[in-house]
Design a protein around this motif. Structure first.
Motif, PDB file in Angstrom:
ATOM      1  N   PHE A  71      22.490  86.709 100.636  1.00 57.21           N
ATOM      2  CA  PHE A  71      22.702  87.790  99.680  1.00 57.21           C
ATOM      3  C   PHE A  71      22.122  89.106 100.190  1.00 57.21           C
ATOM      4  CE2 PHE A  71      24.013  84.526  96.801  1.00 57.21           C
ATOM      5  CZ  PHE A  71      24.814  85.168  95.872  1.00 57.21           C
ATOM      6  N   CYS A  72      20.991  89.023 100.891  1.00 57.71           N
ATOM      7  CA  CYS A  72      20.400  90.235 101.454  1.00 57.71           C
ATOM      8  C   CYS A  72      21.362  90.865 102.461  1.00 57.71           C
ATOM      9  CB  CYS A  72      19.067  89.895 102.117  1.00 57.71           C
ATOM     10  SG  CYS A  72      18.129  91.339 102.656  1.00 57.71           S
ATOM     11  N   ILE A  73      21.936  90.048 103.348  1.00 56.75           N
ATOM     12  CA  ILE A  73      22.895  90.543 104.349  1.00 56.75           C
ATOM     13  C   ILE A  73      24.152  91.079 103.675  1.00 56.75           C
ATOM     14  CG2 ILE A  73      24.417  89.851 106.258  1.00 56.75           C
ATOM     15  CD1 ILE A  73      22.223  87.848 107.082  1.00 56.75           C
ATOM     16  N   LEU A  74      24.621  90.381 102.654  1.00 51.63           N
ATOM     17  CA  LEU A  74      25.833  90.781 101.940  1.00 51.63           C
ATOM     18  C   LEU A  74      25.693  92.180 101.343  1.00 51.63           C
ATOM     19  CD1 LEU A  74      28.631  90.039 100.736  1.00 51.63           C
ATOM     20  CD2 LEU A  74      27.407  89.090  98.777  1.00 51.63           C
ATOM     21  N   PHE A  75      24.585  92.422 100.646  1.00 55.95           N
ATOM     22  CA  PHE A  75      24.396  93.727 100.011  1.00 55.95           C
ATOM     23  C   PHE A  75      24.016  94.802 101.017  1.00 55.95           C
ATOM     24  CE2 PHE A  75      24.253  91.073  96.204  1.00 55.95           C
ATOM     25  CZ  PHE A  75      25.050  91.826  95.349  1.00 55.95           C
ATOM     26  N   LEU A  76      23.426  94.396 102.138  1.00 54.02           N
ATOM     27  CA  LEU A  76      23.167  95.331 103.224  1.00 54.02           C
ATOM     28  C   LEU A  76      24.492  95.867 103.781  1.00 54.02           C
ATOM     29  CD1 LEU A  76      20.866  96.489 105.104  1.00 54.02           C
ATOM     30  CD2 LEU A  76      21.371  94.581 106.622  1.00 54.02           C
ATOM     31  N   LEU A  77      25.444  94.954 104.016  1.00 50.45           N
ATOM     32  CA  LEU A  77      26.767  95.344 104.513  1.00 50.45           C
ATOM     33  C   LEU A  77      27.513  96.181 103.481  1.00 50.45           C
ATOM     34  CD1 LEU A  77      27.856  91.988 106.220  1.00 50.45           C
ATOM     35  CD2 LEU A  77      27.084  94.089 107.339  1.00 50.45           C
ATOM     36  N   LEU A  78      27.318  95.842 102.207  1.00 43.69           N
ATOM     37  CA  LEU A  78      27.947  96.623 101.144  1.00 43.69           C
ATOM     38  C   LEU A  78      27.392  98.042 101.124  1.00 43.69           C
ATOM     39  CD1 LEU A  78      29.927  96.646  98.777  1.00 43.69           C
ATOM     40  CD2 LEU A  78      28.083  95.788  97.305  1.00 43.69           C
ATOM     41  N   GLY A  79      26.089  98.176 101.414  1.00 46.05           N
ATOM     42  CA  GLY A  79      25.471  99.499 101.500  1.00 46.05           C
ATOM     43  C   GLY A  79      26.064 100.327 102.621  1.00 46.05           C
ATOM     44  N   ILE A  80      26.351  99.673 103.765  1.00 45.58           N
ATOM     45  CA  ILE A  80      26.991 100.369 104.892  1.00 45.58           C
ATOM     46  C   ILE A  80      28.380 100.851 104.486  1.00 45.58           C
ATOM     47  CG2 ILE A  80      27.926 100.047 107.223  1.00 45.58           C
ATOM     48  CD1 ILE A  80      25.563  98.100 107.729  1.00 45.58           C
ATOM     49  N   LEU A  81      29.103 100.003 103.745  1.00 42.91           N
ATOM     50  CA  LEU A  81      30.424 100.386 103.241  1.00 42.91           C
ATOM     51  C   LEU A  81      30.312 101.563 102.274  1.00 42.91           C
ATOM     52  CD1 LEU A  81      33.477  99.848 102.952  1.00 42.91           C
ATOM     53  CD2 LEU A  81      32.923  98.180 101.158  1.00 42.91           C
TER      54      LEU A  81
END
Length: 245
Positions: A71-81
Motif C-alpha cells: 500500500f505504501c508503494i501504491l500510494f507513492l506511485l499515485l503521488g507521482i501520477l
C-alpha cells in the motif's frame, strides 16, 4: 484549542519565511543552479527519510506484514501520477511563463501538501506530550527554512519580484498553522492512522517526482557542477538537522 500547541506549531511553520531572506545574499553567481540543486536535495531527503518511513509505519498499524509495503508503494506511485497532473495543470494556468516559475509554483503546492499533515501531527503531539512536541517543532523548523528557499529562488528569478516570492513563501508557511487549526477542530482526539499513511505516501511521491523530473533537469541547464554540489549540500543539511534533533 490548546494555545501552546497552536503557537508551537505556528512558529515551526513561520520559520519557512527565513528561507526567503536568501535573496539578500550578495554573491548571486550561479544562484539559480545552487538553489535548485539545494531544493532537490531537500525534497528528496524529506521524502525518502521522513515521509516514506512514516507512511510505512502508519500503514503497519493498519495491515498485516507485507500489505503495508504494498500500500505504501501504491500510494507513492499515485503521488507521482498526481504530480504529473499538477504539472500539466500549472502549465495551463501559467501559459508561456518560464519553467522556472512553474517549478516555484509546484514546489509551493508540494510543500503546502507536506506542511498541512505536518502541522496536524505537531499540534496533536504537543497536546499529548509537551516536551516531545517542542523537539518535533524544532526539527520541523530546521527543515522548513530550506523549504522556503525551494520556493523563493525560482519565483524571484522568474518574475524579478521579491513581493511575489514573499507571498508564495508566506502561503507555504501558513499551511502549518492551518494544519494545527484542522487538528484542533476535527482531530483533537486522534487522527486515523490510515489517513496519515495515505497522505504521507502521496506527498512523498509528489516531492520525488518534482525533484527528479522538474527541478534537477531545469537546474542542470544553468550549471551541472553547482547543481550536483548544492544537491549534496541540501541533502547534508537535512541529514545534519535530523542528527541534531
Amino acid at each position: 484549542m490548546n494555545k501552546v500547541a497552536f503557537i508551537t506549531t505556528s512558529l515551526a511553520g513561520i520559520s519557512t519565511i527565513l528561507g526567503f531572506f536568501v535573496l539578500w545574499i550578495k554573491n548571486q553567481e550561479n544562484i539559480v543552479a545552487k538553489a535548485l540543486g539545494f531544493s532537490s536535495g531537500v525534497l528528496l531527503f524529506v521524502s525518502i527519510f521522513d515521509l516514506i518511513p512514516s507512511s510505512f509505519s502508519y500503514f503497519k498499524k493498519s495491515f498485516i506484514s507485507g500489505f503495508n509495503i504494498l500500500f505504501c508503494i501504491l500510494f507513492l506511485l499515485l503521488g507521482i501520477l498526481l504530480s504529473t497532473i499538477m504539472n500539466e495543470s500549472v502549465q495551463k494556468r501559467v501559459g508561456d511563463s518560464s519553467s522556472l516559475y512553474q517549478i516555484g509554483i509546484l514546489s509551493m503546492l508540494a510543500i503546502i501538501l507536506h506542511n498541512i499533515p505536518e502541522g496536524i501531527i505537531t499540534y496533536l503531539t504537543t497536546t499529548m506530550e509537551y516536551k516531545a512536541g517542542i523537539f518535533l517543532a524544532l526539527s520541523i523548523a530546521c527543515h522548513n527554512i530550506p523549504e522556503g528557499i525551494c520556493i523563493a529562488i525560482p519565483i524571484y528569478y522568474s518574475t524579478n519580484s521579491k513581493w511575489k516570492s514573499f507571498k508564495m513563501v508566506l502561503l507555504s508557511a501558513l499551511s502549518e498553522p492551518l494544519g494545527a487549526l484542522i487538528a484542533a477542530l476535527f482531530f483533537q482526539e486522534r487522527l486515523s492512522d490510515m489517513m496519515i499513511a495515505i497522505f504521507l505516501a502521496l506527498v512523498a511521491g509528489i516531492m520525488i517526482s518534482l525533484a527528479l523530473l522538474d527541478i534537477l533537469p531545469e537546474a542542470k541547464n544553468y550549471s551541472l557542477k553547482h547543481t550536483f554540489m548544492y544537491f549534496c549540500i541540501g541533502f547534508g543539511v537535512l541529514l545534519l538537522s535530523h542528527l541534531l534533533f
